[in-house]
Write a protein that holds these residues in place. Sequence first.
Motif, PDB file in Angstrom:
ATOM      1  N   VAL A  22      49.757  29.794  39.122  1.00 44.93           N
ATOM      2  CA  VAL A  22      50.526  31.045  39.043  1.00 44.93           C
ATOM      3  C   VAL A  22      50.063  31.934  40.199  1.00 44.93           C
ATOM      4  O   VAL A  22      49.167  31.558  40.959  1.00 44.93           O
ATOM      5  N   HIS A  23      50.671  33.106  40.335  1.00 40.39           N
ATOM      6  CA  HIS A  23      50.193  34.071  41.329  1.00 40.39           C
ATOM      7  C   HIS A  23      49.344  35.130  40.640  1.00 40.39           C
ATOM      8  O   HIS A  23      49.746  35.686  39.614  1.00 40.39           O
ATOM      9  N   LEU A  24      48.191  35.402  41.222  1.00 41.23           N
ATOM     10  CA  LEU A  24      47.380  36.543  40.815  1.00 41.23           C
ATOM     11  C   LEU A  24      47.360  37.497  41.997  1.00 41.23           C
ATOM     12  O   LEU A  24      46.810  37.153  43.051  1.00 41.23           O
ATOM     13  N   ASP A  25      48.007  38.629  41.833  1.00 48.13           N
ATOM     14  CA  ASP A  25      48.189  39.559  42.968  1.00 48.13           C
ATOM     15  C   ASP A  25      48.738  38.807  44.178  1.00 48.13           C
ATOM     16  O   ASP A  25      48.307  39.007  45.318  1.00 48.13           O
ATOM     17  N   GLY A  26      49.671  37.893  43.907  1.00 48.95           N
ATOM     18  CA  GLY A  26      50.355  37.180  44.990  1.00 48.95           C
ATOM     19  C   GLY A  26      49.652  35.941  45.497  1.00 48.95           C
ATOM     20  O   GLY A  26      50.211  35.213  46.317  1.00 48.95           O
ATOM     21  N   VAL A  27      48.444  35.690  45.024  1.00 49.82           N
ATOM     22  CA  VAL A  27      47.676  34.543  45.521  1.00 49.82           C
ATOM     23  C   VAL A  27      47.817  33.371  44.543  1.00 49.82           C
ATOM     24  O   VAL A  27      47.628  33.545  43.324  1.00 49.82           O
ATOM     25  N   ALA A  28      48.157  32.195  45.073  1.00 45.67           N
ATOM     26  CA  ALA A  28      48.286  31.013  44.218  1.00 45.67           C
ATOM     27  C   ALA A  28      46.942  30.699  43.567  1.00 45.67           C
ATOM     28  O   ALA A  28      45.931  30.550  44.256  1.00 45.67           O
TER      29      ALA A  28
ATOM     30  N   ALA B 106      44.591  42.165  37.543  1.00 49.60           N
ATOM     31  CA  ALA B 106      45.458  41.483  38.519  1.00 49.60           C
ATOM     32  C   ALA B 106      46.862  41.306  37.954  1.00 49.60           C
ATOM     33  O   ALA B 106      47.043  41.051  36.767  1.00 49.60           O
ATOM     34  N   GLU B 107      47.849  41.423  38.844  1.00 48.75           N
ATOM     35  CA  GLU B 107      49.233  41.170  38.431  1.00 48.75           C
ATOM     36  C   GLU B 107      49.471  39.675  38.397  1.00 48.75           C
ATOM     37  O   GLU B 107      49.317  38.988  39.407  1.00 48.75           O
ATOM     38  N   ILE B 108      49.850  39.196  37.232  1.00 49.98           N
ATOM     39  CA  ILE B 108      50.104  37.762  37.057  1.00 49.98           C
ATOM     40  C   ILE B 108      51.603  37.516  37.190  1.00 49.98           C
ATOM     41  O   ILE B 108      52.401  38.174  36.535  1.00 49.98           O
ATOM     42  N   THR B 109      51.964  36.567  38.061  1.00 49.57           N
ATOM     43  CA  THR B 109      53.373  36.143  38.128  1.00 49.57           C
ATOM     44  C   THR B 109      53.441  34.662  37.811  1.00 49.57           C
ATOM     45  O   THR B 109      52.776  33.848  38.455  1.00 49.57           O
ATOM     46  N   THR B 110      54.239  34.310  36.814  1.00 51.24           N
ATOM     47  CA  THR B 110      54.432  32.908  36.463  1.00 51.24           C
ATOM     48  C   THR B 110      55.790  32.454  36.998  1.00 51.24           C
ATOM     49  O   THR B 110      56.576  33.261  37.491  1.00 51.24           O
ATOM     50  N   ILE B 111      56.074  31.184  36.848  1.00 48.14           N
ATOM     51  CA  ILE B 111      57.365  30.646  37.294  1.00 48.14           C
ATOM     52  C   ILE B 111      58.515  31.432  36.649  1.00 48.14           C
ATOM     53  O   ILE B 111      59.536  31.674  37.292  1.00 48.14           O
ATOM     54  N   GLU B 112      58.319  31.854  35.402  1.00 50.31           N
ATOM     55  CA  GLU B 112      59.382  32.600  34.728  1.00 50.31           C
ATOM     56  C   GLU B 112      59.610  33.953  35.394  1.00 50.31           C
ATOM     57  O   GLU B 112      60.704  34.522  35.283  1.00 50.31           O
TER      58      GLU B 112
ATOM     59  N   ALA C 234      55.726  29.330  47.210  1.00 54.09           N
ATOM     60  CA  ALA C 234      56.118  30.749  47.325  1.00 54.09           C
ATOM     61  C   ALA C 234      54.962  31.589  47.847  1.00 54.09           C
ATOM     62  O   ALA C 234      55.155  32.501  48.667  1.00 54.09           O
ATOM     63  N   ALA C 235      53.751  31.279  47.399  1.00 54.40           N
ATOM     64  CA  ALA C 235      52.582  32.030  47.872  1.00 54.40           C
ATOM     65  C   ALA C 235      52.330  31.748  49.350  1.00 54.40           C
ATOM     66  O   ALA C 235      52.010  32.664  50.124  1.00 54.40           O
ATOM     67  N   LEU C 236      52.506  30.492  49.743  1.00 50.12           N
ATOM     68  CA  LEU C 236      52.335  30.139  51.157  1.00 50.12           C
ATOM     69  C   LEU C 236      53.321  30.921  52.021  1.00 50.12           C
ATOM     70  O   LEU C 236      52.939  31.515  53.051  1.00 50.12           O
ATOM     71  N   LEU C 237      54.581  30.934  51.607  1.00 49.43           N
ATOM     72  CA  LEU C 237      55.609  31.591  52.419  1.00 49.43           C
ATOM     73  C   LEU C 237      55.425  33.108  52.453  1.00 49.43           C
ATOM     74  O   LEU C 237      55.774  33.753  53.444  1.00 49.43           O
TER      75      LEU C 237
END
Lengths: 153, 721
Positions: free
Chosen positions: A48-54, A68-74, A108-111
Motif C-alpha cells: 500500500v502507500h504510506l504517505d505516498g511511499v510503497a 501516516a496517510e494510508i492509501t490502498t488499492i481501493e 503508482a508510487a514509482l510514477l
Amino acid sequence: MLTLNVNGQTMEVDVEPDTPLLWVLRETIGLAGTRFGCGQGLCGACTVHLDGVATRTCILPVSDVGTAEITTIEGLSADNSHPVQQAWTELDVPQCGYCQSGQIMAAAALLAENPLPSDSDIDAAMTNICRCGTYSRIRKGIHRAARLTERTQ
Amino acid sequence: MSISELSRRRFLQLGPGASAGLLIGCGSRELDTIASFATTREEQRFRNARLHIDTDGSINFIVPSTEMGQGVQTALTMLVAEEMDADWNRIQTTFAPYDPAFDNPSYFIQVTGGSNSVSSHWVKLRKLGAAARAMLVEAAAERWGVKPGECSVAGSIVSHPSGKSLGFGALAEAAAQLAPPDDPALKTPDQFRLIGRPVPRLDTPAKISGGAIYGIDVKLPGMLYATVAQSPVFGGKVASWDEAAAMAMPGVRKIVALEDGMAVVADSHWRALKALEALSIRFDDGPNADRNSEEFTRMLEASMQEMDKEPFPEAAQRLDVEYQAPFLAHQPLEPMNCTAQVTPTSCRLWVPTQNLHGAAVAAAEVTGLPRQEIEVNVTHLGGGFGRRLESDFVKQAVTVAKEVDQPVRLLWTREEDMQHDFYRPVTRARFQIALGADGTPEEWHTRIASPSSFQKVIADNFPEFSWLPVQALLGDVNMLAGLGTSFVQSNPFPYAVGKLRTEDEIMDIPVPNGSHRSVQHSFSGFCKEAAIDECAHAAGQDPLAYRRRLLAEEPRYLGVIDLVAEKADWGRPPPGRFQGLAVHRSFGTYVAEVAEISFAEDGSLRIHRIVCAVDCGVVVNPAIAESQVHGAVIWGLENTLRCEITIQGGRVEQSNFHDYEVLHLHEAPDVEVHFVPSAEPPTGLGEPGAPPVAAAVTNAIFAATGRRIRTLPLTRHGLSI
C-alpha cells in the motif's frame, strides 16, 4: 484503540499493537484488495502507500503506522481511472490477478516519484513477485501509464 | 462478483423469480448433445442451465472451468457468444458451483487441469451458443412469418431483409417455448467474428480495482479464522502441545488436531497465528527423519545402472548420458485456503480450487455426508499451476469447521505452503543412443526413474476405485511423456530413430508429489531436447537441420521449427550471442523455442530473449494466448535457472521466497510468441510453453561454451544470471 487514516478517512481500530497493518486493513477495516502472499515482506502482494511511499504491510506492526496517510488499492481511484489502472486495462496485464493490487500500488508510487522511468528504473523499483509471469506487460504498462500521465498534465 | 453470487442456493433460486427468458443447458455426459432447454421451474433443469437470456437482453453464462489466470472466463464465454452472435457487452458470467452438470467433458469430473478447458469445450459450448441462436431466430421467423434461413444475427439482434429486427431479449420468451435443435450447425473458422480476436479479458476490471474475490477474501457473518502447523518431516505426527497456553491467548476459540498437525481457531488470522506459536507443538518425526536428497539421487543412479545388464549395441558413435531434474514447488501467490461451514446435515465450502470434485470427495469423507450434498462454491484462484488440484487444505478446513458453530476460513502461511506442497517429482533418465554413419540414431534406449503420484490421484478423486492397482497396471501416465512408446501416454517420442526402447521404474520416495504446470513434460522436454542436441553435435550437423531430418514426417513439428527459425534468425545470432533450440509437443500443442544468450565479463549468464513458435490449432484469443505462453516461459526459466526443493532430515529445506527464488521482473527476458496460422481444433495452451525452455537455454550454453548441462538447476553448475 489506534487511529488510522485510510483512503482519506479517519478510523479507530481495536487490535493488538503488533498486528501487521495488512490484517487490520483486510479483517478489521474490510479492505480485502490488499493481499497476503508471504508474510515476510518478500513478495509485495500486500503493498500500500504510506504517505505516498510503497510499503509492504505484512511485516508492518499497525502501531508503527502513526499518522501516516494510508492509501490502498481501493483508494487509488473509485473507477479504475488511475493512469496505472488505465494502462493495465489497455494491456490486460493481470492473469490470476492476485499480485496485481500490489503491483499497481508499487507502479503508482514509482510514477509519482519518477514520472518517466527508464527500464532500469522499473527493474529497480518493481520487486514484487508475479507467479503467472506477467512481468513484460507490467513493464509495458508502466511505460504506458507514464505516457498517459504526461498527456493529462 | 459478490459473495452472495457465489452461492449455489441462490443460483438455483434463479428459477421461480428470474426464469423469464430463455434458459438453456447441456448435460455434461452426453457429449455434444443438447438437452433440457425450455424455461422451467424444475430444479434439475436449472442445474443443467449454463446460459440464460433474460427478457431485457442480458445474458448470463455459467463458466464451467475455474479461472486461475489462464483466461477461461473470457475464452469459454467467447465460444458461446461467437455462435450466438451475441452482444459481447451484454454478457455476464458466473463460476459454476459443484454439480455434475459442469463436469469437465474429458475427465467426467469437475476439474480444471491438463490445459484442456478450451479444447474439451470447443464443440460443446459452441453448440450451446448455436442452439440458442437457432431458437431465437426461429422465434423471430415465426413472429414475422418468414423463413429462419432468411434471418441474420449480429450483436444480439435478429434481422430480416424486409427491415424487421428484434433483440434477443424480446425473443427470449418465445424462444423458450420452442424445441431445441438436435444438432445445430456451427460456423466455419472463416465465419468467426470473435474467435481469433484479442477480446479484452472479462476479469481485468475486478482484478485491477482490488474487487475480485479470491478464496482469502471470502467473508461470512460470524466467520472465524484458522491456521495450521503440520509435521515438517513427511510422515511425522504430533507428539505433544500446550493447549492451555494457546487457549489463554486473546481471541482463541478452539484447538483442533489434524492428521499430521494442529489447527488453531481464533477471531482473527493474526491472533490464530500467535496462538499457534504459543501452542508449542512438538512433532514425532517418524520413519523418514533421516531421508535426504543426496540419498534419493543415489537411488535414482542405482536404477539407471539396470541398463548395464543389457549390451549397448556397436555403432559408429555411441552416446551414454544421464539427465536429472529436481523436486519443484508450485507456490501460487495466494496461499492454500478454504472457507467451510459445517452442520450435522450440511457442508458448504467457498474455495479457490481447480478440483471441485476432489473438494466434495474430501468434504464427504470428513463429514460422512453424501458427496452430492456438499456445496462447493469456487472463487477466483490466486494461481493454480496444479497445486489446487489437491484437496488437502479442504479436508483440514472441513475438519476444523466441524468443531465450531460458525463458518471458518482456514489459511496457511507461506512456510506451510512451501513445506507441504505436492512437488514436481525428482526424475532421472539415462539415454543410450547408437548413431549410424550418417549420424542418425539407429537405436535409442531410454530408462527413466521417478516417484509417481498416480495412485494417489485415483485414491483422492475416485475413492470407489482405490482398490484397483492402477499404478501397477498402467505405470505412471506422466512419467514417460514425450520419451516413451507406452500406450498410457499421449505424446510419443517424435523423432524417426531406428529402434526405440523405453523402460521405467517408479521409485518409492517419501515426498508428496503432484501435477506441476506441464507435469513431467517439464523434464522430458528438457532431457529429450538436450539429448537430441547432443546427437546433432556428435553427428557434426546443425541442431535445427538435424531435427528437421528426423521429423520429416511430422508437418506440425516442422511448422513450429521453421517459424521459430525465421523469427529468431536461427544461425545468425548477434555478435557475442549464442542460440539454443528445443521443440516439444504437450497437451496437443507444438512449441519450438530458441533461447538467445551470452556471458557477461564476470561470467554471469545473460538470457536476452526467448522466441517461441506455437501451433495450438485455432487461437481463440491471441492476447490471452500470448500471455499464457509468456507465463509458461517464465515458469520454465526459473526452474531452469535456480528453483529447487531439497530434502534434509526428511523435510523440505526451503521455507519462503528468500530461499525458493522465483523469477523477478528485472530478470525476465524478452519473450516473443508467434502462432502458426491454423484452422485445426484448438489444443492446450496453459502449459505447453514451459517444457522446451530448459533445453533451449542449456543447448545455447553448449553452443557458447561447449559445456553440456545435464542436471538442473543451473546454479548447481555455478551458473547464474
